[in-house]
Design a protein around this motif. Sequence first.
Motif: not given
Length: 441
Positions: A235-249, A274-280
Amino acid sequence: MPLEKENILIVDDDVQILELIQRHLKSLNYHTYKAISVKEAICILQDQTIDLLITDLQMPGVDGLQLVKYVSEHFPEIPKLAVTGYPSIDGALKAMKSGVMDYLTKPFTKEELKNAVEKSIALRPISHSKPGAASLRNPVFGELIGQSEAFKHVSNIIERVKENKATVFIQGESGTGKELVARAIHYMGKFAAAPFVAVNCGAIPENLLEAELFGYTKGSFTGANDDRSGFFQAANKGTLFLDEIGNASMATQLSLLRVLQEKEIMRVGSQKVEKIDVRVIAATNVDLKELIKNGRFREDLYYRLTVVQIDVPPLRDRKSDIPLLVDKFLFKYGVEYKDRIVKISDDALLALERYDWPGNIRELENSIQRAVIMCDKQVEIENLPSYLKYQIEFPKQDVFLPLKEVEKRHILKVLEAMDNNKTKAAEILQIDRKTLREKIK
């Protein structure tokens, strides 16, 4: 070079030509949609805002000329550009009379395509509608649709965040369209040409989520046979959509916190940053504050995620949008299953508006899909599931009655059934007639 505002729909049954045109247009920074048939094109036209149609004229079944005529009447504001491998004066005249702005003959160069696209867009019809009329006629926002106050509130926030990379948190019940909100933020802004990657955190095993998100190095765990990039790199330079984030450890949450704070990631098994440019954009249908109280979610991550929060309303709180959503799904499934637009009766629509939709828009869409399959020419109330139709709620019977009252009611019920014949009633009640008379008194 900045992304152009125009969305272009390409229609051609030749997949190679379709890919070629799309590649040329993407290199010119246009946002494209593609369809291999007229039926698929009509579905896209209904769901998306299209600024230019490019269509082949010679296609099996329903041809491109019919599509041009359809668009000219249903979407008169969209300019049309025709392409064909079988040029003829008669064909060109028919296309022009149907509303085509320009006419390209295969094969054509990238420069010829560029000039034809620019010319068609420049000559598109100018709307003379009154201010606000367009928004009422076509109240869509990306793939979202509605004109209720609740919908307008959500679309206003989307409008404010779509041009920047601020972290966005979307809260809403299951089926309300949280991913559609995320896609609208991405695809309606200036970063639309960059990747949009959707990840359901609840669908990935907890022990693999961190490796899937950040990538891993060869030998970092059993089964890691090669170096692999994760969703963040994709998703670098773009958007990462994290659905159901409450399930993350909790471990994954700590790594996410580092990404949001430092804008850098570290693959599992690696010490290299690693440098990253992502909208979360994160989303959930649970209350994260309750998870924080129970020690299952990091409070510092919560505040990092909720730079901008969007609360997506349930369908029961935006019932005025139901007719618009019904029209959208009737069009979608009418074309898919019936090869035509399906209508709905007033009684059936009233039943849909009356129901509270605990499953929200997803439940509504499934109900319309089923109704279209079951109906003939129009969705009638008999095509709807029984739970959507009018229900009678009977008063609850008194459960805890005094014994005398229970006895009284039972005796009266038996007497009524025996037409007040006390002898027969006494036999059924297994008491003598004298006892029955006393109880009646």
